[in-house]
Design a protein around this motif. Structure first.
Motif, PDB file in Angstrom:
ATOM      1  N   ARG A 183       0.526  -1.010   0.007  1.00 58.10           N
ATOM      2  CA  ARG A 183       0.252   0.065  -0.118  1.00 58.10           C
ATOM      3  C   ARG A 183       0.550   1.173  -0.381  1.00 58.10           C
ATOM      4  NH1 ARG A 183      -2.742  -1.499   5.111  1.00 58.10           N
ATOM      5  NH2 ARG A 183      -0.772  -2.653   4.553  1.00 58.10           N
ATOM      6  N   PHE A 184       2.168   1.273   0.914  1.00 63.01           N
ATOM      7  CA  PHE A 184       2.844   2.562   0.750  1.00 63.01           C
ATOM      8  C   PHE A 184       2.844   2.469  -0.774  1.00 63.01           C
ATOM      9  CE2 PHE A 184       3.895   1.809   5.790  1.00 63.01           C
ATOM     10  CZ  PHE A 184       3.525   3.211   5.469  1.00 63.01           C
ATOM     11  N   PRO A 185       4.008   1.635  -1.726  1.00 66.23           N
ATOM     12  CA  PRO A 185       4.248   2.204  -3.062  1.00 66.23           C
ATOM     13  C   PRO A 185       3.559   2.687  -3.917  1.00 66.23           C
ATOM     14  CG  PRO A 185       5.110  -0.116  -1.929  1.00 66.23           C
ATOM     15  CD  PRO A 185       4.741   0.474  -0.560  1.00 66.23           C
ATOM     16  N   ALA A 186       1.813   2.016  -3.708  1.00 67.06           N
ATOM     17  CA  ALA A 186       0.356   2.198  -4.361  1.00 67.06           C
ATOM     18  C   ALA A 186      -0.125   3.658  -4.518  1.00 67.06           C
ATOM     19  CB  ALA A 186      -0.402   0.986  -4.214  1.00 67.06           C
ATOM     20  N   ALA A 187      -0.129   3.596  -2.677  1.00 62.15           N
ATOM     21  CA  ALA A 187      -0.222   5.406  -2.365  1.00 62.15           C
ATOM     22  C   ALA A 187       0.945   6.397  -2.955  1.00 62.15           C
ATOM     23  CB  ALA A 187      -0.193   4.958  -1.075  1.00 62.15           C
ATOM     24  N   ALA A 188       2.209   5.818  -3.019  1.00 67.27           N
ATOM     25  CA  ALA A 188       3.666   7.272  -3.437  1.00 67.27           C
ATOM     26  C   ALA A 188       3.227   7.912  -4.889  1.00 67.27           C
ATOM     27  CB  ALA A 188       4.515   6.531  -2.412  1.00 67.27           C
ATOM     28  N   ASN A 189       2.969   6.477  -5.876  1.00 65.86           N
ATOM     29  CA  ASN A 189       3.610   6.388  -6.769  1.00 65.86           C
ATOM     30  C   ASN A 189       1.572   6.172  -7.769  1.00 65.86           C
ATOM     31  OD1 ASN A 189       6.148   5.553  -7.545  1.00 65.86           O
ATOM     32  ND2 ASN A 189       5.381   3.701  -5.856  1.00 65.86           N
ATOM     33  N   GLY A 190       0.430   6.634  -6.807  1.00 64.81           N
ATOM     34  CA  GLY A 190       0.228   6.493  -7.162  1.00 64.81           C
ATOM     35  C   GLY A 190      -1.192   4.933  -8.205  1.00 64.81           C
ATOM     36  N   ALA A 191      -0.633   3.934  -7.839  1.00 62.25           N
ATOM     37  CA  ALA A 191      -0.579   2.825  -8.112  1.00 62.25           C
ATOM     38  C   ALA A 191      -2.609   2.004  -7.177  1.00 62.25           C
ATOM     39  CB  ALA A 191      -0.304   1.677  -8.006  1.00 62.25           C
ATOM     40  N   VAL A 192      -2.760   1.443  -7.675  1.00 60.24           N
ATOM     41  CA  VAL A 192      -4.036   0.389  -6.982  1.00 60.24           C
ATOM     42  C   VAL A 192      -3.715  -0.358  -6.420  1.00 60.24           C
ATOM     43  CG1 VAL A 192      -5.446   2.132  -8.218  1.00 60.24           C
ATOM     44  CG2 VAL A 192      -4.858  -0.199  -8.894  1.00 60.24           C
ATOM     45  N   THR A 193      -3.579  -0.952  -5.455  1.00 62.42           N
ATOM     46  CA  THR A 193      -3.692  -2.348  -5.030  1.00 62.42           C
ATOM     47  C   THR A 193      -4.319  -3.451  -4.094  1.00 62.42           C
ATOM     48  OG1 THR A 193      -1.482  -3.488  -3.449  1.00 62.42           O
ATOM     49  CG2 THR A 193      -1.894  -1.966  -2.891  1.00 62.42           C
ATOM     50  N   VAL A 194      -4.659  -4.115  -3.943  1.00 61.12           N
ATOM     51  CA  VAL A 194      -5.621  -4.896  -2.625  1.00 61.12           C
ATOM     52  C   VAL A 194      -4.891  -5.761  -1.990  1.00 61.12           C
ATOM     53  CG1 VAL A 194      -6.024  -6.200  -3.523  1.00 61.12           C
ATOM     54  CG2 VAL A 194      -7.462  -6.014  -0.884  1.00 61.12           C
ATOM     55  N   LYS A 195      -4.130  -5.197  -0.541  1.00 58.60           N
ATOM     56  CA  LYS A 195      -3.080  -6.340   0.585  1.00 58.60           C
ATOM     57  C   LYS A 195      -4.663  -7.526   1.073  1.00 58.60           C
ATOM     58  CE  LYS A 195      -3.459  -5.908   4.827  1.00 58.60           C
ATOM     59  NZ  LYS A 195      -3.662  -7.672   5.273  1.00 58.60           N
ATOM     60  N   PRO A 196      -4.323  -8.633   0.100  1.00 59.91           N
ATOM     61  CA  PRO A 196      -5.395  -9.827   0.595  1.00 59.91           C
ATOM     62  C   PRO A 196      -4.971 -10.240   2.371  1.00 59.91           C
ATOM     63  CG  PRO A 196      -3.765 -10.062  -1.334  1.00 59.91           C
ATOM     64  CD  PRO A 196      -3.329  -9.306  -0.703  1.00 59.91           C
ATOM     65  N   GLY A 197      -5.953 -10.511   2.361  1.00 62.70           N
ATOM     66  CA  GLY A 197      -6.180 -11.241   3.894  1.00 62.70           C
ATOM     67  C   GLY A 197      -5.271 -12.353   4.277  1.00 62.70           C
ATOM     68  N   LEU A 198      -5.400 -12.825   5.700  1.00 60.00           N
ATOM     69  CA  LEU A 198      -4.569 -13.970   5.934  1.00 60.00           C
ATOM     70  C   LEU A 198      -5.144 -14.833   5.239  1.00 60.00           C
ATOM     71  CD1 LEU A 198      -2.494 -15.137   8.085  1.00 60.00           C
ATOM     72  CD2 LEU A 198      -3.875 -15.299   9.865  1.00 60.00           C
ATOM     73  N   GLY A 199      -4.202 -16.224   4.784  1.00 56.69           N
ATOM     74  CA  GLY A 199      -4.523 -16.656   4.031  1.00 56.69           C
ATOM     75  C   GLY A 199      -4.708 -17.128   2.480  1.00 56.69           C
ATOM     76  N   ARG A 200      -4.778 -16.183   2.067  1.00 56.79           N
ATOM     77  CA  ARG A 200      -5.473 -15.968   0.445  1.00 56.79           C
ATOM     78  C   ARG A 200      -4.472 -15.703  -0.336  1.00 56.79           C
ATOM     79  NH1 ARG A 200     -10.162 -16.255  -1.209  1.00 56.79           N
ATOM     80  NH2 ARG A 200     -11.441 -14.904  -2.121  1.00 56.79           N
ATOM     81  N   VAL A 201      -3.922 -15.615  -0.207  1.00 53.37           N
ATOM     82  CA  VAL A 201      -2.457 -16.074  -1.336  1.00 53.37           C
ATOM     83  C   VAL A 201      -1.662 -17.587  -0.691  1.00 53.37           C
ATOM     84  CG1 VAL A 201      -1.019 -15.495  -2.763  1.00 53.37           C
ATOM     85  CG2 VAL A 201      -2.940 -13.736  -2.364  1.00 53.37           C
ATOM     86  N   PRO A 202      -0.934 -18.199  -1.605  1.00 58.60           N
ATOM     87  CA  PRO A 202      -0.019 -19.169  -1.171  1.00 58.60           C
ATOM     88  C   PRO A 202       1.525 -18.094  -0.834  1.00 58.60           C
ATOM     89  CG  PRO A 202      -1.035 -20.109  -2.870  1.00 58.60           C
ATOM     90  CD  PRO A 202      -1.738 -18.420  -2.957  1.00 58.60           C
ATOM     91  N   ALA A 203       2.115 -18.918   0.196  1.00 57.36           N
ATOM     92  CA  ALA A 203       3.537 -17.998  -0.048  1.00 57.36           C
ATOM     93  C   ALA A 203       4.032 -19.014   0.637  1.00 57.36           C
ATOM     94  CB  ALA A 203       3.203 -16.979   1.175  1.00 57.36           C
ATOM     95  N   TRP A 204       5.439 -19.241   0.157  1.00 55.33           N
ATOM     96  CA  TRP A 204       6.351 -19.588   0.260  1.00 55.33           C
ATOM     97  C   TRP A 204       7.312 -19.722  -0.507  1.00 55.33           C
ATOM     98  CZ3 TRP A 204       9.076 -24.536  -0.729  1.00 55.33           C
ATOM     99  CH2 TRP A 204      10.015 -24.706   0.272  1.00 55.33           C
ATOM    100  N   ASN A 205       9.177 -19.492  -0.301  1.00 54.28           N
ATOM    101  CA  ASN A 205      10.476 -19.231  -0.223  1.00 54.28           C
ATOM    102  C   ASN A 205      11.026 -20.717  -0.904  1.00 54.28           C
ATOM    103  OD1 ASN A 205      10.001 -16.827  -1.973  1.00 54.28           O
ATOM    104  ND2 ASN A 205      11.461 -16.053   0.172  1.00 54.28           N
ATOM    105  N   PRO A 206      11.552 -21.556  -1.505  1.00 57.74           N
ATOM    106  CA  PRO A 206      11.705 -22.817  -0.793  1.00 57.74           C
ATOM    107  C   PRO A 206      13.450 -22.577  -0.823  1.00 57.74           C
ATOM    108  CG  PRO A 206      10.588 -22.681  -3.590  1.00 57.74           C
ATOM    109  CD  PRO A 206      10.320 -20.545  -2.559  1.00 57.74           C
ATOM    110  N   SER A 207      13.537 -21.108  -1.190  1.00 53.99           N
ATOM    111  CA  SER A 207      15.710 -21.168  -0.861  1.00 53.99           C
ATOM    112  C   SER A 207      15.557 -20.887   0.912  1.00 53.99           C
ATOM    113  CB  SER A 207      16.048 -20.127  -1.402  1.00 53.99           C
ATOM    114  OG  SER A 207      15.376 -18.733  -1.304  1.00 53.99           O
ATOM    115  N   GLN A 208      13.779 -20.694   1.715  1.00 51.95           N
ATOM    116  CA  GLN A 208      14.670 -20.365   3.133  1.00 51.95           C
ATOM    117  C   GLN A 208      15.446 -20.915   3.507  1.00 51.95           C
ATOM    118  OE1 GLN A 208       9.804 -19.659   3.350  1.00 51.95           O
ATOM    119  NE2 GLN A 208       9.787 -20.392   5.269  1.00 51.95           N
ATOM    120  N   LYS A 209      15.860 -21.150   4.660  1.00 48.48           N
ATOM    121  CA  LYS A 209      16.842 -22.261   5.768  1.00 48.48           C
ATOM    122  C   LYS A 209      15.950 -22.872   6.753  1.00 48.48           C
ATOM    123  CE  LYS A 209      20.479 -22.117   2.745  1.00 48.48           C
ATOM    124  NZ  LYS A 209      19.717 -21.136   1.860  1.00 48.48           N
TER     125      LYS A 209
END
Length: 476
Positions: A183-209
């Motif tokens: 939201r900070f970059p969207a607001a600063a640059n005049g773009a649009v976004t929606v921060k999804p709610g918890l659990g909405r978009v799957p997340a994980w980095n395979p490289s994480q230790k």
């Protein structure tokens, strides 16, 4: 159609045209890559140019379509990926010199989901060290500039994403948000976004230790930044597709059940001990009137425990960060970043020991009170940034700088702490002493109802217009 027109088109228009065969994916991607190479040297939004591999993928998509293979909803749409998320064969630097050679062996779920939908990754975008500032600057990749001018910050931590998409470098930009980083970059640059709610978009980095801390898991989400609201509507069903690597993903469809009668919207300008700029106040008034005219019932009502939830949430996050990330920040962060973290700790004193666990548990109390509030008001119209966009590197200017950039962002990180979805949409093009700048408002929604937020954002955009149109007419 000329390359000039193609890179300016929305993701929705590009997808429609490539799927219908009106234009090739190769032509679309070539236009985006050309635009990236023309304007990125001034912006430093993209720190890894993937134009050559993007062209190869685009040609493959065209060949597959010619064979009759079904096209995805984002067929041929150029996108960027933030450098704190794994993309196979590329470094997940997170803005750190220490990670410049940390090559990912596999794609993160968000990258897989975008590419399965037909998107083409043309570059990787900048982020601050550890992706933990509302600014975008680091010793490895340098500082990103805002396309509206060098006198204002591009926001952070997805500042590269926000600057890129608004400059026409890709029609969609991936980002993520633990305290406001979409939201900070969207607001600063005049773009649009929606921060999804918890659990909405799957997340994980395979490289994480190791697994992230529990609050980081609960507060951080993946998402996209776009130039138009309809592009959010187009892309959201793709990015929320399930992935078994995220065991806590919520496999709900994008659109929820309809709500009987007009939707009630709570409206607040309450900013507690912080000042609200008159132009931001005017943006809120415009958004309120736009929603009213669109058939929403907008009522002034103060949300419950907002200030307390914000303070508790960020102090709890700082407690976890200091314990789990602190040694790495000291060892691998720059001297400047460590000074900023010292100021974070002063302004948001980290909880410790039993109190830390108690405050993490209290998260459910705040979320429950908001759940009850949202049962009456499915949407809440709030401020986001209380002042127009801050100047570059403002958070390096001691206590006052950190307070302006992050301390006053109570409507931002409170939503992460409670796991609620929140959209950010421009509601005014302000004429300020430093020049024209877009000003945004926030719309919070019921849990897992990003669709309601996007619909409301579209009503505001219909009244105010698309900020990229103003920006691109000025030239870069």
């Amino acid at each position: 159609m000329s390359d000039l027109l193609l890179w300016r088109l929305s993701a929705s228009d590009l997808a429609r045209m490539t799927r219908a065969g009106e234009v090739s994916a190769e032509a679309v991607v070539a236009a985006a890559v050309g635009r990236m190479r023309a304007v990125n040297p001034r912006l430093n939004a993209v720190v890894k140019d993937l134009g050559d591999s993007a062209m190869e993928r685009a040609r493959g998509l065209d060949a597959a379509r010619a064979r009759g293979v079904a096209t995805g909803p984002l067929h041929g749409v150029p996108v960027t990926i933030k450098v704190n998320v794994d993309q196979a064969g590329h470094a997940t630097t997170n803005g750190l010199p220490a990670l410049k050679d940390a090559i990912a062996s596999a794609d993160a779920p968000i990258v897989d989901n975008l590419q399965r939908a037909g998107a083409v990754v043309i570059g990787r975008t900048n982020t601050p060290e550890f992706s933990f500032r509302a600014e975008t600057d680091n010793p490895l990749h340098g500082r990103t500039s805002n396309p509206w001018g060098d006198h204002v910050s591009p926001g952070g931590s997805s500042g590269g994403a926000g600057a890129a998409v608004m400059a026409g470098i890709g029609a969609l930009a991936h980002g993520n948000d633990i305290g406001g980083s979409l939201r900070f970059p969207a607001a600063a640059n005049g773009a649009v976004t929606v921060k999804p709610g918890l659990g909405r978009v799957p997340a994980w980095n395979p490289s994480q230790k190791a697994e992230r801390g529990m609050l980081a898991q609960a507060m951080s989400v993946q998402g996209v930044i776009a130039r138009t609201v309809r592009d959010l509507r187009l892309s959201m069903p793709a990015v929320i597709s399930p992935d078994p690597r995220d065991p806590f993903h919520v496999p709900l469809p994008y659109e929820g059940p309809s709500i009987d009668g007009p939707i009630r919207v709570a409206f607040t300008k309450e900013t507690y001990e912080f000042d609200l700029h008159p132009e931001v106040s005017a943006a809120l008034d415009t958004a309120r009137q736009a929603l009213t005219d669109a058939g929403y019932v907008v009522e002034e009502s103060e949300p419950p425990l907002l200030r307390e939830a914000a303070s508790t949430g960020f102090r709890a996050l700082m407690g976890e960060v200091r314990l789990l990330m602190g040694p790495d920040v000291r060892a691998h962060g720059s001297e400047l970043l460590n000074a900023i973290f010292d100021e974070y700790y002063r302004q948001f004193p980290p909880f410790e020991g039993a109190e830390q666990l108690q405050m993490m548990a209290k998260r459910s109390h705040y979320a429950r009170q908001w759940s009850l509030f949202l049962d009456k008001y499915p949407l809440v119209l709030t401020p986001f940034m209380l002042q127009p966009t801050y100047r570059p590197l403002r958070d390096t200017e001691g206590a006052e700088g950190v307070r302006e950039v992050l301390g006053s962002a109570i409507y931002s990180y409170s939503m992460n702490f409670m796991g609620l979805p929140a959209g950010c949409v421009p509601a005014r093009l302000a004429r300020l002493p430093q020049g024209e700048l877009p000003l945004s408002v926030q719309i919070v929604g019921r849990r897992w109802r990003e669709d309601l937020i996007v619909n409301a954002c579209e009503a505001i955009e219909a009244r105010v217009g698309v900020m990229a149109d103003h920006l691109l007419r000025r030239g870069l």
